[in-house]
Design an enzyme around this catalytic site. Structure first.
Site, PDB file in Angstrom:
ATOM      1  N   HIS A 139       0.806  -1.211   0.000  1.00  0.00           N
ATOM      2  CA  HIS A 139       0.000   0.000   0.000  1.00  0.00           C
ATOM      3  C   HIS A 139       0.837   1.258   0.000  1.00  0.00           C
ATOM      4  CE1 HIS A 139      -2.441  -3.316   1.258  1.00  0.00           C
ATOM      5  NE2 HIS A 139      -3.527  -2.621   1.020  1.00  0.00           N
ATOM      6  N   TYR A 194      -8.268   0.192   6.744  1.00  0.00           N
ATOM      7  CA  TYR A 194      -8.252  -1.157   7.315  1.00  0.00           C
ATOM      8  C   TYR A 194      -8.325  -1.085   8.837  1.00  0.00           C
ATOM      9  CZ  TYR A 194      -6.715  -2.224   2.597  1.00  0.00           C
ATOM     10  OH  TYR A 194      -6.624  -2.313   1.231  1.00  0.00           O
TER      11      TYR A 194
HETATM   12  C1  LIG Z   1      -6.961  -7.753   0.530  1.00  0.00           C
HETATM   13  C2  LIG Z   1      -6.605  -6.536   0.381  1.00  0.00           C
HETATM   14  C3  LIG Z   1      -6.994  -5.782  -0.842  1.00  0.00           C
HETATM   15 SE1  LIG Z   1      -8.246  -4.359  -0.508  1.00  0.00          SE
HETATM   16  C4  LIG Z   1      -5.735  -5.842   1.388  1.00  0.00           C
HETATM   17  O1  LIG Z   1      -4.887  -5.082   0.957  1.00  0.00           O
HETATM   18  N1  LIG Z   1      -5.881  -6.033   2.730  1.00  0.00           N
HETATM   19  C5  LIG Z   1      -6.916  -6.836   3.388  1.00  0.00           C
HETATM   20  C6  LIG Z   1      -6.664  -6.694   4.863  1.00  0.00           C
HETATM   21  C7  LIG Z   1      -5.477  -5.819   5.070  1.00  0.00           C
HETATM   22  C8  LIG Z   1      -4.937  -5.427   3.677  1.00  0.00           C
HETATM   23  C9  LIG Z   1      -3.530  -5.992   3.471  1.00  0.00           C
HETATM   24  O2  LIG Z   1      -3.412  -7.036   2.838  1.00  0.00           O
HETATM   25  O3  LIG Z   1      -2.577  -5.371   3.988  1.00  0.00           O
HETATM   26 ZN   LIG Z   2     -10.160  -4.596   0.506  1.00  0.00          ZN
END
Ligand SMILES: C=C(C[SeH])C(=O)N1CCC[C@H]1C(=O)O
Ligand SMILES: [Zn+2]
Length: 597
Positions: free
Chosen positions: A480, A490
């Site tokens: 990210h 999140y």
């Molecule tokens: C599954 C995804 C795509 Se929106 C994600 O990036 N998540 C889901 C939970 C936390 C975060 C991560 O993997 O860091």
């Molecule tokens: Zn997501």
């Protein structure tokens, strides 16, 4: 007169909204082509089409400004104009806009294509994050191998992005100022539409910190028992490479050898799926079936036709899981590099939750086809997954044969859930606290890595496996940060999903406070149309109303509170306090002995 002006304004904004939907569809197609086939040509085509769209957006924005929409009577009309009166990154001059996109595309493709060498076989240097490094990190219990994987990945995916990131911060902040924000941090926080949101994030952390510290102390003790006190100290932070996940954001991969009651039957979803020859498609079909059991919407034909659910072998793609809305009411897709294991079992429900939200609000004006706030979109699938991963549901679908719940099994189950949900909170909070400091300029490029690790040590109680310098840039080793995706969403999701889950469980008659036969931890809302209909009423709203209104529809509450999560984990919190007392484990952590500032 005002009446006529408002009528004219309505004509205008709905025409603009229709054109915007077509624009988003076109950009989405080019973006999909790039993310699912990373080539220079596809990157250039995608950037070119976004420049064209941004020029059209700029012209529309000039026109929108001419309407006195603040005086309109109709709430929805005012809200549409308000959203369209913010131009976004298109406010940058074309050259800078193009540069910013190239910087982000550069970081994203660096992350997606990064490769490292294997620990045991140093001639094998084609390991990608997914599936190779992720699987090695999940399974290895050799601190030296884990250290190698950690250091190599952070070099390839983190340090290499430092220059692009520094430039991206400068340009992105320029775009923020052109949108009347002081910096990107304030722009990101404005998406949550409440004045004191940053304080709310801090309050949530104060509420959950005692629970986290108890869990941290227990896990540190169990890791020390396993690896020895020369690897894991008694009172210091936990070395970040020993927790089964490259970023130490969830620790479920250490559950099998740290669980409270090891002689109790273990629910191993990964093994059960493998034993039953699960395919990736079956994982999606099961998730779709759960949503349909709640009287929610089935995945449409184009979803099954256009999604990419396994990593292709003939090209490079962005493997990080994502869900896509093509804004035409029919074309919705998921792209993920699914592997048959517990983590992707969760991720599949997570992504299907995004698609369900798209389906529920697909009749809204395009400008309202969004989460009530970014955290809502991340919470839909996880909320469903809280029911799906309950022992009761896993027995229903044959993924475990476990005996009925007893006290110790329940503690084991809460511990397993806590390694995902409690552990994740300080990680998520840290990632955007770091970036708020970067965008505000209180963290400068000269101390990016020092600040990143100061925050990770102080909130998460983890430390790097080796010393760090400003040659490193460990934050970008997380998707990210390299992909310019805000992360507070999140943190918010992991709190509000328990408020949603509790409300749905009560609607389904699965949870009755104080009734020992209707406990929250045993709740499975499967086939509850009552729960599903109320959930749908909230999801249908999209971002057409401020998020407290949406939350109230489902939960009766109008604010984000940790009470749902704390209620769910209360039995575990009490058990951890007693256990840490019994073993005399030190709660919290003393300063790390690793050098990183
Ligand atoms: C599954 C995804 C795509 Se929106 C994600 O990036 N998540 C889901 C939970 C936390 C975060 C991560 O993997 O860091
Ligand atoms: Zn997501």
């Amino acid at each position: 007169d005002l009446e006529a002006l408002e009528l004219e304004g309505r004509e205008y904004i709905f025409q603009l909204d229709k054109a915007t939907g077509q624009r988003k569809n076109k950009v989405g197609i080019y973006e999909w082509d790039y993310y699912s086939n990373i080539t220079k040509e596809n990157e250039e085509k995608w950037i070119q089409v976004r420049i064209e769209q941004s020029q059209q957006e700029k012209r529309a924005w000039e026109e929108t400004k001419m309407y006195r929409w603040q005086d309109f009577q109709d709430f929805t009309l005012r809200r549409m104009f308000k959203k369209y009166s913010q131009l976004g990154v298109s406010a940058l001059p074309d050259e800078k806009y193009k540069q910013l996109m190239q910087l982000v595309a550069g970081m994203e493709s660096n992350y997606a294509t990064a490769k490292i060498c294997d620990y045991k076989d140093r001639t094998k240097c084609n390991l990608s994050l997914e599936p190779e490094i992720t699987e090695l990190f999940a399974k290895s219990q050799d601190p030296e191998e884990l250290k190698h994987l950690w250091v190599e990945w952070h070099k390839e995916a983190g340090a290499k992005a430092r220059h692009n990131f520094t430039e991206y911060v400068r340009l992105y902040n320029e775009a923020a100022k052109l949108n009347d924000y002081k910096n990107v941090a304030d722009w990101w926080l404005s998406e949550y539409e409440v004045e004191n949101f940053e304080q709310q994030l801090a309050k949530i952390w104060e509420d959950v910190k005692p629970l986290y510290q108890q869990l941290h102390a227990y896990v540190r003790k169990r890791l020390r028992d396993k690896y020895g006190d020369h690897v894991v100290s008694a009172r210091g932070p936990i070395p970040a490479h020993l927790l089964g996940n490259m970023w130490a954001q969830t620790w479920s991969n250490v559950e099998s050898f740290t669980r409270p009651y090891p002689d109790k039957k273990e629910i191993d979803i990964t093994q059960a799926m493998k034993d039953q020859n699960y395919t990736t498609l079956k994982m999606f079909q099961m998730s779709d079936e759960f949503f349909r059991s709640l009287n929610l919407t089935a995945m449409p034909p184009k979803f099954w036709k256009n999604s990419i659910i396994e990593k292709p072998t003939d090209r490079e793609i962005v493997c990080h899981a994502s869900a896509w809305d093509f804004y035409d009411g029919e074309d919705f897709r998921i792209k993920q590099c699914t592997t048959i294991d517990y983590e992707y079992f969760q991720t599949t429900h997570h992504e299907m939750g995004h698609i369900q939200y798209y389906l529920q609000y697909r009749h809204q004006p395009f400008v309202f086809r969004d989460g009530a706030n970014p955290g809502f979109h991340e919470a839909v699938g996880d909320t469903i997954a809280l029911s799906v991963s309950s022992p009761k549901h896993l027995r229903r679908v044959g993924l475990t044969t476990g005996d009925a719940e007893d006290e110790q099994t329940e503690i084991n189950q809460l511990y397993k859930m806590g390694l995902d949900k409690i552990v994740f909170l300080p990680f998520a909070y840290t990632l955007d606290l770091f970036r708020y400091g970067v965008f505000r300029g209180s963290t400068t490029p000269e101390d990016y890595n020092c600040q990143y690790w100061k925050l990770r040590e102080s909130l998460q109680g983890v430390e790097p496996p080796v010393n760090r310098t400003e040659e490193d840039f460990d934050a970008a080793a997380k998707y990210h940060v390299s992909a310019n995706v805000e992360y507070a969403r999140y943190y918010v999701s992991f709190i509000i999903q328990f408020q949603f889950h509790r409300a749905l469980c009560q609607l389904a008659g699965e949870y009755v406070p104080e009734d020992l036969n209707k406990k929250l931890v045993d709740c499975d809302i499967y086939q509850s149309v009552a729960a599903g209909n109320t959930f749908a009423n909230m999801l249908k709203m999209g971002s057409s109303k401020p998020w407290p209104d949406a939350m109230e529809v489902l939960t009766g509450q109008r604010s984000m509170k940790a009470d749902g999560l704390l209620e769910y984990f209360r039995p575990l919190y009490e058990w951890l306090q007693a256990e840490n007392q019994r073993t005399g484990e030190y709660i919290g952590w003393e300063p790390s002995k690793m050098q990183y500032c």
